[in-house]
Design an enzyme around this catalytic site. Structure first.
Site, PDB file in Angstrom:
ATOM      1  N   ARG A 105     -43.008  33.019 100.138  1.00 39.76           N
ATOM      2  CA  ARG A 105     -42.946  32.061  99.011  1.00 39.76           C
ATOM      3  C   ARG A 105     -44.299  31.373  98.912  1.00 39.76           C
ATOM      4  O   ARG A 105     -44.665  30.616  99.805  1.00 39.76           O
ATOM      5  CB  ARG A 105     -41.818  31.052  99.263  1.00 39.76           C
ATOM      6  CG  ARG A 105     -41.639  30.022  98.157  1.00 39.76           C
ATOM      7  CD  ARG A 105     -40.538  29.030  98.498  1.00 39.76           C
ATOM      8  NE  ARG A 105     -40.373  28.037  97.460  1.00 39.76           N
ATOM      9  CZ  ARG A 105     -41.099  26.913  97.369  1.00 39.76           C
ATOM     10  NH1 ARG A 105     -42.022  26.651  98.269  1.00 39.76           N
ATOM     11  NH2 ARG A 105     -40.892  26.073  96.382  1.00 39.76           N
TER      12      ARG A 105
ATOM     13  N   LYS B 128     -48.982  24.159 102.813  1.00 38.46           N
ATOM     14  CA  LYS B 128     -48.217  23.064 103.427  1.00 38.46           C
ATOM     15  C   LYS B 128     -49.046  22.240 104.409  1.00 38.46           C
ATOM     16  O   LYS B 128     -50.107  22.660 104.864  1.00 38.46           O
ATOM     17  CB  LYS B 128     -46.945  23.607 104.091  1.00 38.46           C
ATOM     18  CG  LYS B 128     -45.839  23.857 103.051  1.00 38.46           C
ATOM     19  CD  LYS B 128     -44.510  24.219 103.677  1.00 38.46           C
ATOM     20  CE  LYS B 128     -43.474  24.435 102.570  1.00 38.46           C
ATOM     21  NZ  LYS B 128     -42.220  24.980 103.111  1.00 38.46           N
TER      22      LYS B 128
END
Ligand code: 8Y4
Length: 283
Positions: A262, A228
């Site tokens: 995740r 991210k």
């Protein structure tokens, strides 16, 4: 509430998820941008092969998503989302020994994915959409409730917090209450602070540092930080150069009590989890 309110084995449809140790969820995007051409069969086949490789690498969940949450991505109609996600959910549930998580906020997708063998509902909108609580309640499946504000894409205008940890915790507590009121047993709820969703770098880092303070909500935590932009912002690296940063945060998340990671890079993250478990098992 106590930290250890949850039991070790979470029923996820026909399978159980062992939450006594950290588990790795592999990310599988089935948006057209990820599988551009070759037709429907080729897309499902490619998705199934990617899922199989993540299962072989040690993923116990595969998160199937058909709606791009990338900033600027256009919205997807429920029919289009269903057409992308349903054949992939069905194929993985039939072919692989893994729990299929469906990344959706759409009631029709929740219902159809459940019928096709999904084992978990992962909703970045925390079942806030009209009809989503009812669809999830009817599914009987566990739900992951993620914190976000606004909509993916236009989220940065919502990133004002006086106390990000307290506000995320209060939001998640409210969604737990909404789930329970809708008939979803609290034992079926997984929580996620929603890294990168309507949060600045400072918010993301603060939330991460204080991740353990979310344990007093009494539910298992899922963390999604793989590749991210918070990593890009700190490291100055493009998305394909963020593996080391992603693994560092994976280790730190587990140390702060996260139970599900995740991730894109399943094999590498499974190594992280295994070496941490070996240290924990020592005298
Ligand atoms: C590179 C690759 C850069 C991916 C950004 C991204 C979460 C989630 C997403 C999360 C839960 C993403 C569906 C965003 N993030 N679900 N979904 N938690 N529960 N961006 O953090 O992966 S999509």
């Amino acid at each position: 509430m106590t930290v250890e309110q949850f039991s070790g084995r979470l029923p996820c449809g026909s399978r159980f998820l062992d939450l006594t140790r950290p588990q790795v969820m592999g990310i599988l995007n089935v948006t057209p941008d990820s599988f551009s051409d070759g037709g429907r069969f080729a897309q499902v086949d490619a998705a199934l092969r990617h899922a199989a490789s993540m299962v072989a690498a040690g993923a116990s969940l595969i998160d199937v998503g058909g709606e791009s949450t990338r900033p600027g991505a256009r919205g997807v109609s429920p029919v289009e989302e269903l057409e992308r996600v349903a054949p992939v959910v069905e194929a993985i549930a039939r072919e692989l020994d893994v729990i299929v998580s469906v990344d959706t906020s759409t009631p029709a997708v929740i219902r159809e994915a459940t019928r096709l063998g999904a084992g978990l509902i992962n909703d970045v909108r925390a079942l806030c959409r009209e009809g989503a609580l009812k669809a999830a309640a009817d599914s009987g499946l566990p739900v992951c409730l993620m914190h976000m504000r606004g909509e993916p894409g236009g989220m940065q205008q919502h990133s004002h917090y006086d106390d990000v940890v307290a506000e995320v915790r209060a939001f998640l507590a409210g969604r737990i209450a909404a789930c329970v009121a809708a008939g979803i047993a609290v034992e079926r709820v997984i929580l996620d602070p929603g890294f990168g969703f309507a949060k600045t770098l400072e918010h993301n880092l603060g939330l991460f540092k204080h991740l353990a303070s979310l344990h007093d909500l009494g539910r298992p935590l899922l963390v999604g930080v793989s590749r991210k932009s918070m990593l890009g912002q700190v490291l100055g690296r493009e998305v394909d150069q963020r593996l080391a940063g992603s693994l560092a945060l994976a280790a730190l998340a587990v140390a702060r009590g996260a139970r599900i990671l995740r991730v894109h890079d399943v094999a590498e993250t499974v190594d992280v989890v295994r070496i941490l478990a070996a240290v924990e098992a020592a005298e």
